[in-house]
Motif scaffolding. Structure first.
Motif, PDB file in Angstrom:
ATOM      1  N   UNK A 141     -41.009  40.537 -77.442  1.00 44.27           N
ATOM      2  CA  UNK A 141     -41.517  40.529 -78.815  1.00 44.27           C
ATOM      3  C   UNK A 141     -40.550  39.926 -79.824  1.00 44.27           C
ATOM      4  N   UNK A 142     -39.527  39.242 -79.339  1.00 50.42           N
ATOM      5  CA  UNK A 142     -38.684  38.440 -80.231  1.00 50.42           C
ATOM      6  C   UNK A 142     -39.493  37.237 -80.686  1.00 50.42           C
ATOM      7  N   UNK A 143     -39.514  36.937 -81.991  1.00 49.45           N
ATOM      8  CA  UNK A 143     -40.290  35.777 -82.449  1.00 49.45           C
ATOM      9  C   UNK A 143     -39.798  34.485 -81.793  1.00 49.45           C
ATOM     10  N   UNK A 144     -40.719  33.723 -81.232  1.00 45.67           N
ATOM     11  CA  UNK A 144     -40.385  32.458 -80.580  1.00 45.67           C
ATOM     12  C   UNK A 144     -41.278  31.371 -81.172  1.00 45.67           C
ATOM     13  N   UNK A 145     -40.683  30.464 -81.916  1.00 45.96           N
ATOM     14  CA  UNK A 145     -41.456  29.383 -82.532  1.00 45.96           C
ATOM     15  C   UNK A 145     -41.752  28.267 -81.538  1.00 45.96           C
ATOM     16  N   UNK A 146     -40.785  27.980 -80.652  1.00 48.87           N
ATOM     17  CA  UNK A 146     -40.939  26.882 -79.713  1.00 48.87           C
ATOM     18  C   UNK A 146     -40.479  27.338 -78.333  1.00 48.87           C
ATOM     19  N   UNK A 147     -41.430  27.673 -77.469  1.00 47.74           N
ATOM     20  CA  UNK A 147     -41.077  28.174 -76.150  1.00 47.74           C
ATOM     21  C   UNK A 147     -40.338  27.137 -75.325  1.00 47.74           C
ATOM     22  N   UNK A 148     -40.645  25.858 -75.530  1.00 49.59           N
ATOM     23  CA  UNK A 148     -39.993  24.835 -74.719  1.00 49.59           C
ATOM     24  C   UNK A 148     -38.494  24.783 -74.946  1.00 49.59           C
ATOM     25  N   UNK A 149     -38.030  25.281 -76.095  1.00 49.38           N
ATOM     26  CA  UNK A 149     -36.590  25.316 -76.359  1.00 49.38           C
ATOM     27  C   UNK A 149     -35.882  26.325 -75.457  1.00 49.38           C
ATOM     28  N   UNK A 150     -36.636  27.249 -74.884  1.00 49.82           N
ATOM     29  CA  UNK A 150     -36.073  28.268 -73.994  1.00 49.82           C
ATOM     30  C   UNK A 150     -36.167  27.860 -72.526  1.00 49.82           C
ATOM     31  N   UNK A 151     -37.077  26.961 -72.218  1.00 49.21           N
ATOM     32  CA  UNK A 151     -37.350  26.637 -70.826  1.00 49.21           C
ATOM     33  C   UNK A 151     -36.184  25.915 -70.150  1.00 49.21           C
ATOM     34  N   UNK A 152     -36.072  26.122 -68.855  1.00 52.34           N
ATOM     35  CA  UNK A 152     -35.108  25.379 -68.045  1.00 52.34           C
ATOM     36  C   UNK A 152     -35.531  23.918 -67.980  1.00 52.34           C
ATOM     37  N   UNK A 182     -47.375  42.512 -77.258  1.00 48.09           N
ATOM     38  CA  UNK A 182     -48.478  41.585 -77.429  1.00 48.09           C
ATOM     39  C   UNK A 182     -48.776  40.891 -76.096  1.00 48.09           C
ATOM     40  N   UNK A 183     -49.778  40.005 -76.089  1.00 51.33           N
ATOM     41  CA  UNK A 183     -50.092  39.263 -74.874  1.00 51.33           C
ATOM     42  C   UNK A 183     -48.884  38.422 -74.465  1.00 51.33           C
ATOM     43  N   UNK A 184     -48.482  38.490 -73.203  1.00 54.01           N
ATOM     44  CA  UNK A 184     -47.299  37.730 -72.780  1.00 54.01           C
ATOM     45  C   UNK A 184     -47.562  36.234 -72.760  1.00 54.01           C
ATOM     46  N   UNK A 185     -46.486  35.466 -72.892  1.00 52.58           N
ATOM     47  CA  UNK A 185     -46.557  34.021 -72.748  1.00 52.58           C
ATOM     48  C   UNK A 185     -46.880  33.687 -71.291  1.00 52.58           C
ATOM     49  N   UNK A 186     -47.908  32.858 -71.053  1.00 62.72           N
ATOM     50  CA  UNK A 186     -48.194  32.489 -69.655  1.00 62.72           C
ATOM     51  C   UNK A 186     -47.011  31.755 -69.030  1.00 62.72           C
ATOM     52  N   UNK A 187     -46.753  32.007 -67.766  1.00 64.40           N
ATOM     53  CA  UNK A 187     -45.689  31.299 -67.068  1.00 64.40           C
ATOM     54  C   UNK A 187     -46.044  29.819 -66.939  1.00 64.40           C
ATOM     55  N   UNK A 188     -45.035  28.974 -67.044  1.00 68.77           N
ATOM     56  CA  UNK A 188     -45.217  27.539 -66.860  1.00 68.77           C
ATOM     57  C   UNK A 188     -45.083  27.243 -65.367  1.00 68.77           C
ATOM     58  N   UNK A 189     -46.167  27.403 -64.649  1.00 69.77           N
ATOM     59  CA  UNK A 189     -46.164  27.247 -63.196  1.00 69.77           C
ATOM     60  C   UNK A 189     -45.824  25.814 -62.800  1.00 69.77           C
ATOM     61  N   UNK A 190     -46.305  24.850 -63.567  1.00 65.29           N
ATOM     62  CA  UNK A 190     -46.015  23.452 -63.255  1.00 65.29           C
ATOM     63  C   UNK A 190     -44.519  23.176 -63.325  1.00 65.29           C
ATOM     64  N   UNK A 191     -43.844  23.776 -64.301  1.00 63.50           N
ATOM     65  CA  UNK A 191     -42.401  23.568 -64.419  1.00 63.50           C
ATOM     66  C   UNK A 191     -41.664  24.186 -63.225  1.00 63.50           C
ATOM     67  N   UNK A 192     -42.132  25.330 -62.760  1.00 65.38           N
ATOM     68  CA  UNK A 192     -41.537  25.933 -61.564  1.00 65.38           C
ATOM     69  C   UNK A 192     -41.645  24.960 -60.394  1.00 65.38           C
ATOM     70  N   UNK A 193     -42.820  24.369 -60.210  1.00 66.27           N
ATOM     71  CA  UNK A 193     -43.015  23.416 -59.117  1.00 66.27           C
ATOM     72  C   UNK A 193     -42.066  22.232 -59.238  1.00 66.27           C
ATOM     73  N   UNK A 194     -41.903  21.736 -60.463  1.00 68.62           N
ATOM     74  CA  UNK A 194     -41.044  20.568 -60.671  1.00 68.62           C
ATOM     75  C   UNK A 194     -39.577  20.899 -60.408  1.00 68.62           C
TER      76      UNK A 194
END
Length: 284
Positions: A141-152, A182-194
Motif C-alpha cells: 500500500x505504498x503509493x506507486x506512481x510508476x510500477x516500471x520504475x520498480x521492475x527488474x 487494495x487490489x494487488x498489482x498484477x505480476x508482469x508474467x511476460x517480464x519474468x519470461x524475458x
C-alpha cells in the motif's frame, strides 16, 4: 531428517515445474510450525533467517535456534540467510548457513555487481549457493506512481547474472512486501519470461503473500522456482493467538500452541499451491 542441497532443490523444482517455499521464522513456535508443515506436506522447506529476527536476537542466536529445532525434525530443510548485508553474509558462512542471499539491490548497479561477485566467489569456495536481487520492492500500500520504475530491467539482469555467477535471482515484477489492502498489482508474467530467457537461472519472487494462486502458477510456468512468503503465515499465527486471548485470561503457551497450529495449516496450503507438496525425498 537433514539439511538438503539448496541448489539441487531449486534445480529439481525447475525440472519438475514447481517451486519451493521459503518462509521466515520469528521464534521457536513459528520455526516448529514451518517444519511441521513441511512434514505434513512431504515437502522440503527453506527456513529463512530474516530481517525481523536478526535485529531482535542476533544472527548467531537466530541460526542456533533454527538449527537446533530443525535437527529434531523429520523434514527436509535448508537454513537460508534472507536479505543479508555485506558483513552479515560472511558471518553466516562462518556459522554454517548452507544458502545465502546477499542483498546489494540498494547499491549503484556497478557496485552491486562488484560486491555480489565477491560474495559469490567466497560462498562458492565453501559450496554455498548465492541468491541476489535486482529491482526494488515497495511496501504494501505504498503509493506507486510508476510500477516500471520498480521492475527488474531485463538487460541489467542478463549482465548481472553473467558477471556475478549468482545461482538464483530475485526479481521485482509487481510484488510488494506485505499484503496490500487494495487490489494487488498484477505480476508482469511476460517480464519474468524475458528475464528467465536471458539469464538461464531459476528466479525467485519475494513478497509472495497475497498473490493470487493463478498468478503463482503463471509465475512458476514463466521461470520462478522459489517463493518467499512471510506475512500470510505470520497473520495465521497471530490469528490463533488472538482467538485464544478473546476467550479471557489464558496461558501464553495455549495461545502460542494455537498460533502454531494455524501456521502449520497455512504452510501446508502454500506448499500445495507452489507444487512442492509431495516432493520430499525426490518424490514426483
Amino acid at each position: 531428517m537433514a539439511q538438503v542441497d539448496p541448489k539441487g532443490l531449486v534445480e529439481a523444482a525447475a525440472a519438475g515445474g514447481y517451486a519451493v517455499g521459503a518462509f521466515n521464522m520469528h521464534n521457536p513456535e513459528t520455526t516448529e510450525a514451518l517444519l511441521l508443515g513441511a512434514e505434513q506436506a512431504a515437502s522440503p522447506v527453506f527456513l529463512q533467517v530474516g530481517r525481523a529476527l536478526v535485529p531482535h536476537v542476533g544472527l548467531r542466536k537466530a541460526y542456533e535456534m533454527t538449527r537446533r529445532i530443525a535437527e529434531e525434525s523429520e523434514a527436509e530443510y535448508v537454513i537460508h540467510l534472507d536479505h543479508g548485508p555485506w558483513d552479515e553474509v560472511f558471518e553466516a558462512i562462518r556459522l554454517g548457513f548452507t544458502s545465502i542471499m546477499y542483498d546489494g539491490a540498494h547499491l549503484p548497479f556497478e557496485e552491486n555487481i562488484a560486491t555480489t561477485r565477491h560474495v559469490v566467489e567466497v560462498a562458492h569456495s565453501f559450496g554455498i549457493p548465492v541468491e541476489a536481487e535486482l529491482g526494488r520492492i515497495p511496501d504494501a500500500d505504498q503509493p506507486v506512481d510508476d510500477w516500471t520504475a520498480y521492475y527488474t530491467d531485463v538487460a541489467e539482469a542478463e549482465r548481472f547474472v553473467a558477471e556475478t555467477g549468482v545461482d538464483l535471482l530475485a526479481v521485482s515484477v509487481g510484488i510488494v512486501h506485505g499484503v496490500p489492502l487494495a487490489d494487488p498489482q498484477p505480476l508482469d508474467i511476460q517480464r519474468i519470461k524475458e528475464i528467465k530467457a536471458v539469464t538461464g537461472v531459476p528466479l525467485v519472487l519475494h513478497g509472495a503473500s497475497g498473490v493470487p494462486d493463478a498468478e503463482i502458477t503463471a509465475a512458476i510456468d514463466a521461470g520462478v522456482h522459489k517463493f518467499n512468503a512471510d506475512t500470510d503465515l505470520r497473520h495465521a499465527f497471530r490469528a490463533g493467538i488472538e482467538d485464544v486471548w478473546k476467550q479471557g485470561d489464558r496461558q501464553l503457551e495455549e495461545a502460542m500452541a494455537e498460533g502454531r497450529r494455524r501456521m502449520v495449516a497455512a504452510t501446508v496450503g502454500k506448499m500445495r499451491v507452489y507444487g512442492c507438496a509431495g516432493t520430499a525425498g525426490g518424490a514426483a
